[in-house]
Design an enzyme around this catalytic site. Structure first.
Site, PDB file in Angstrom:
ATOM      1  CG  HIS A  78      -5.704  -1.689  -1.473  1.00  0.00           C
ATOM      2  ND1 HIS A  78      -4.657  -1.256  -2.313  1.00  0.00           N
ATOM      3  CD2 HIS A  78      -5.462  -1.219  -0.017  1.00  0.00           C
ATOM      4  CE1 HIS A  78      -3.886  -0.690  -1.585  1.00  0.00           C
ATOM      5  NE2 HIS A  78      -4.445  -0.571  -0.053  1.00  0.00           N
ATOM      6  CB  CYS A  88      -0.922  -0.063   1.179  1.00  0.00           C
ATOM      7  SG  CYS A  88      -2.147   1.263   1.283  1.00  0.00           S
ATOM      8  CG  ASP A 113      -6.406  -1.248  -5.144  1.00  0.00           C
ATOM      9  OD1 ASP A 113      -7.266  -0.403  -4.678  1.00  0.00           O
ATOM     10  OD2 ASP A 113      -5.142  -1.640  -4.773  1.00  0.00           O
TER      11      ASP A 113
END
Length: 286
Positions: free
Chosen positions: A255, A166, A222
């Site tokens: 994600h 991330c 995502d």
């Protein structure tokens, strides 16, 4: 990305034995991610030297979590860049996973100057008050200091990799643009078309400075990282003459698919991506 972070932290089964707030680097889970799920993976420390160390960065003493095979020297080095939640138990466990593969793995606490990322429960507040204050220049300097520490503590920094998740995935790309001595990198679902710190260039804008081979690991579902932004980065890299980077995009995958302590975890994609990460490092000499 922010909405996707919040969605990936939707309520899940409470794994009460491990559901406690981070108190030291690599210990416990960040408050924002509680309760963690029962599928959370734990890697033991058998055969390892593992725990908190302090890395000097000028006059500042930066805490970090490190794991390495016990009694070994001249180890290849992997820097591990955390998510927005800082170096909590999952990131420490990733370090132990690399150590079990023969690496000296180091996860510096890159937000500590600005606050305790592990104590926040409100993600927008965490980003505005802590994460968004960590500039690319500061972070790259901290990572450089971690490399210097590794060189003095059993690491062979001629074999140097970085990986991150991330925010740390974006940091991985950013450090690849910063350090020409980097051997290889693997970026997990890091944003490439925007920056957290106001004024920092995007990864797409930095493409011309990235010389190392970087493996990008992403999920097609995502919501914060559109696949077209990855296509733009790939084109920018090739235009700059870097044909060594590769992207793997997993269909129908969200994600944070590697984050086994969260409901976003997707085991099949996570296992495949981990194997690809290790193979990528070996392929490029780390």
């Amino acid at each position: 990305m922010l909405k996707d972070e919040i969605d990936s932290l939707a309520p899940s089964r409470d794994f009460s034995r491990r559901s406690f707030v981070q108190t030291t680097v690599g210990s416990g889970f960040a408050a924002a991610v509680l309760p963690v799920t029962a599928q959370t993976i734990t890697t033991d420390t058998a055969g390892l030297e593992a725990g908190t160390v302090t890395i000097p960065v000028g006059d500042f003493q930066m805490p970090a979590y490190r794991a390495a095979p016990a009694g070994k020297k001249n180890l290849p080095v992997v820097l591990v860049a955390s998510e927005i939640f800082g170096v909590h138990e999952h990131i420490a466990d990733v370090c132990r996973r690399f150590a079990k593969q023969g690496y000296l793995a180091i996860a510096p606490e890159l937000f500590v100057r600005h606050g305790n990322a592990g104590a926040y429960t409100d993600i927008p507040k965490l980003i505005s008050e802590v994460v968004g204050k960590a500039s690319g220049a500061q972070v790259n300097g901290d990572l450089d200091a971690a490399v210097a520490w590794a060189a003095a503590n059993g690491g062979d920094t001629s074999k140097l990799a970085i990986t991150g998740f991330c925010w740390g995935g974006g940091t991985t790309w950013r450090y690849a643009a910063h350090n020409p001595r980097l051997t290889a990198a693997a970026a997990w679902y890091g944003p490439v078309a925007r920056s957290y710190f106001k004024g920092d260039p995007t990864i797409i804008e930095l493409a011309g400075s990235i010389k190392a081979p970087v493996l990008g690991l992403y999920g097609a579902a995502d919501g914060g990282i559109p696949v077209e932004t990855l296509t733009q980065l790939e084109a920018a890299l090739k235009a700059a003459g870097n044909t060594k980077c590769e992207f793997v995009v997993y269909p129908d995958t969200p994600h944070a698919f590697y984050a086994d302590y969260r409901p976003s975890y997707r085991k099949a994609a996570a296992d495949d991506a981990w194997a690809r990460c290790l193979a990528w490092f070996k392929k490029h000499g780390v």
